[in-house]
Design a protein around this motif. Structure first.
Motif, PDB file in Angstrom:
ATOM      1  N   ALA A  18       0.817  -1.211   0.000  1.00  0.00           N
ATOM      2  CA  ALA A  18       0.000   0.000   0.000  1.00  0.00           C
ATOM      3  C   ALA A  18       0.851   1.262   0.000  1.00  0.00           C
ATOM      4  N   ARG A  19       2.071   1.161   0.474  1.00  0.00           N
ATOM      5  CA  ARG A  19       2.969   2.307   0.565  1.00  0.00           C
ATOM      6  C   ARG A  19       4.067   2.276  -0.494  1.00  0.00           C
ATOM      7  N   ASP A  20       4.013   1.261  -1.368  1.00  0.00           N
ATOM      8  CA  ASP A  20       5.034   1.067  -2.402  1.00  0.00           C
ATOM      9  C   ASP A  20       6.428   0.957  -1.768  1.00  0.00           C
ATOM     10  N   TRP A  21       6.514   0.171  -0.710  1.00  0.00           N
ATOM     11  CA  TRP A  21       7.773   0.001   0.016  1.00  0.00           C
ATOM     12  C   TRP A  21       8.470  -1.317  -0.290  1.00  0.00           C
ATOM     13  N   GLU A  22       7.894  -2.142  -1.172  1.00  0.00           N
ATOM     14  CA  GLU A  22       8.510  -3.448  -1.424  1.00  0.00           C
ATOM     15  C   GLU A  22       9.966  -3.313  -1.851  1.00  0.00           C
ATOM     16  N   ARG A  23      10.269  -2.281  -2.631  1.00  0.00           N
ATOM     17  CA  ARG A  23      11.646  -2.111  -3.121  1.00  0.00           C
ATOM     18  C   ARG A  23      12.629  -1.838  -1.994  1.00  0.00           C
ATOM     19  N   PHE A  24      12.136  -1.330  -0.869  1.00  0.00           N
ATOM     20  CA  PHE A  24      13.008  -1.074   0.287  1.00  0.00           C
ATOM     21  C   PHE A  24      13.135  -2.295   1.190  1.00  0.00           C
ATOM     22  N   HIS A  25      12.193  -3.222   1.070  1.00  0.00           N
ATOM     23  CA  HIS A  25      12.173  -4.392   1.939  1.00  0.00           C
ATOM     24  C   HIS A  25      12.995  -5.528   1.351  1.00  0.00           C
ATOM     25  N   THR A  26      14.278  -5.262   1.173  1.00  0.00           N
ATOM     26  CA  THR A  26      15.199  -6.306   0.736  1.00  0.00           C
ATOM     27  C   THR A  26      15.678  -7.060   1.985  1.00  0.00           C
ATOM     28  N   PRO A  27      16.124  -8.281   1.822  1.00  0.00           N
ATOM     29  CA  PRO A  27      16.655  -8.985   2.983  1.00  0.00           C
ATOM     30  C   PRO A  27      17.736  -8.181   3.714  1.00  0.00           C
ATOM     31  N   LYS A  28      18.659  -7.573   2.966  1.00  0.00           N
ATOM     32  CA  LYS A  28      19.719  -6.775   3.599  1.00  0.00           C
ATOM     33  C   LYS A  28      19.132  -5.652   4.452  1.00  0.00           C
ATOM     34  N   MET A  32      19.198  -5.258   8.613  1.00  0.00           N
ATOM     35  CA  MET A  32      19.766  -4.076   9.265  1.00  0.00           C
ATOM     36  C   MET A  32      18.732  -3.411  10.178  1.00  0.00           C
ATOM     37  N   ALA A  33      17.495  -3.312   9.723  1.00  0.00           N
ATOM     38  CA  ALA A  33      16.434  -2.740  10.558  1.00  0.00           C
ATOM     39  C   ALA A  33      16.190  -3.612  11.779  1.00  0.00           C
ATOM     40  N   LEU A  34      16.205  -4.924  11.590  1.00  0.00           N
ATOM     41  CA  LEU A  34      16.027  -5.864  12.694  1.00  0.00           C
ATOM     42  C   LEU A  34      17.123  -5.684  13.739  1.00  0.00           C
ATOM     43  N   VAL A  64       9.134  -2.114  26.082  1.00  0.00           N
ATOM     44  CA  VAL A  64       9.611  -3.446  25.707  1.00  0.00           C
ATOM     45  C   VAL A  64       8.601  -4.109  24.772  1.00  0.00           C
ATOM     46  N   ARG A  65       7.331  -3.990  25.092  1.00  0.00           N
ATOM     47  CA  ARG A  65       6.275  -4.558  24.242  1.00  0.00           C
ATOM     48  C   ARG A  65       6.355  -3.959  22.836  1.00  0.00           C
ATOM     49  N   SER A  66       6.536  -2.655  22.751  1.00  0.00           N
ATOM     50  CA  SER A  66       6.642  -1.977  21.461  1.00  0.00           C
ATOM     51  C   SER A  66       7.874  -2.448  20.687  1.00  0.00           C
ATOM     52  N   GLU A  67       9.004  -2.564  21.369  1.00  0.00           N
ATOM     53  CA  GLU A  67      10.232  -3.024  20.690  1.00  0.00           C
ATOM     54  C   GLU A  67      10.100  -4.475  20.243  1.00  0.00           C
ATOM     55  N   LEU A  68       9.461  -5.311  21.041  1.00  0.00           N
ATOM     56  CA  LEU A  68       9.227  -6.690  20.619  1.00  0.00           C
ATOM     57  C   LEU A  68       8.333  -6.729  19.384  1.00  0.00           C
ATOM     58  N   GLY A  69       7.371  -5.819  19.313  1.00  0.00           N
ATOM     59  CA  GLY A  69       6.547  -5.710  18.117  1.00  0.00           C
ATOM     60  C   GLY A  69       7.375  -5.349  16.899  1.00  0.00           C
ATOM     61  N   ASP A  70       8.286  -4.390  17.065  1.00  0.00           N
ATOM     62  CA  ASP A  70       9.170  -4.006  15.956  1.00  0.00           C
ATOM     63  C   ASP A  70      10.049  -5.175  15.520  1.00  0.00           C
ATOM     64  N   VAL A  71      10.654  -5.861  16.481  1.00  0.00           N
ATOM     65  CA  VAL A  71      11.528  -6.999  16.172  1.00  0.00           C
ATOM     66  C   VAL A  71      10.729  -8.078  15.432  1.00  0.00           C
ATOM     67  N   THR A  72       9.550  -8.381  15.928  1.00  0.00           N
ATOM     68  CA  THR A  72       8.714  -9.409  15.307  1.00  0.00           C
ATOM     69  C   THR A  72       8.324  -9.020  13.885  1.00  0.00           C
ATOM     70  N   THR A  73       7.956  -7.762  13.702  1.00  0.00           N
ATOM     71  CA  THR A  73       7.559  -7.276  12.383  1.00  0.00           C
ATOM     72  C   THR A  73       8.676  -7.480  11.365  1.00  0.00           C
ATOM     73  N   TYR A  74       9.881  -7.040  11.703  1.00  0.00           N
ATOM     74  CA  TYR A  74      10.994  -7.189  10.766  1.00  0.00           C
ATOM     75  C   TYR A  74      11.376  -8.648  10.561  1.00  0.00           C
ATOM     76  N   LEU A  75      11.335  -9.443  11.608  1.00  0.00           N
ATOM     77  CA  LEU A  75      11.691 -10.854  11.502  1.00  0.00           C
ATOM     78  C   LEU A  75      10.697 -11.606  10.618  1.00  0.00           C
ATOM     79  N   VAL A  76       9.416 -11.367  10.826  1.00  0.00           N
ATOM     80  CA  VAL A  76       8.390 -12.042  10.030  1.00  0.00           C
ATOM     81  C   VAL A  76       8.478 -11.606   8.567  1.00  0.00           C
ATOM     82  N   ARG A  77       8.700 -10.325   8.329  1.00  0.00           N
ATOM     83  CA  ARG A  77       8.811  -9.825   6.960  1.00  0.00           C
ATOM     84  C   ARG A  77      10.027 -10.444   6.260  1.00  0.00           C
ATOM     85  N   LEU A  78      11.154 -10.509   6.958  1.00  0.00           N
ATOM     86  CA  LEU A  78      12.366 -11.116   6.403  1.00  0.00           C
ATOM     87  C   LEU A  78      12.128 -12.586   6.064  1.00  0.00           C
TER      88      LEU A  78
END
Length: 118
Positions: A18-28, A32-34, A64-78
């Protein structure tokens, strides 16, 4: 957990699309975000005593809950981008650990096991 990882992966795909971000969501980039988000999670625990880390103050708990959400988001996307089943990978790793760390030999010990031989 109320939402399974596959549903979360689809939601993350839709979010990026929806945000046209697929090109930024490379494994690398995702790795790094993770790493950055894990660093932010580590910072929440850095100066806590072991006792404090098991009974977090409400404001710290929320961060901590918020950071775990961020970690999970990047991990699942990767994992989704790489075609890796996270639950399958975790179960395979646990199977390996069960072979490496015999309960009778390692009960109560923090020592590291030697590598498995093929």
């Amino acid at each position: 957990m109320t939402t399974d990882l596959n549903q979360l992966a689809v939601r993350l795909q839709d979010f990026a699309s929806a945000r046209d971000w697929e090109r930024f969501h490379t494994p690398k980039n995702l790795v790094m975000a993770l790493a950055g988000e894990i660093g932010e999670l580590v910072a929440e625990f850095q100066w806590l005593t072991p006792e404090e880390s098991t009974s977090l103050e409400p404001a710290t708990f929320d961060r901590v809950r918020s950071e775990l959400g961020d970690v999970t988001t990047y991990l699942v996307r990767l994992a989704d981008l790489l075609g890796i089943d996270l639950v399958g990978a975790a179960n395979a790793k646990l199977d390996e650990s069960e072979r490496r760390y015999d309960a009778d030999l390692y009960r109560g010990s923090a020592r590291k096991a030697p590598p498995l031989t093929s």
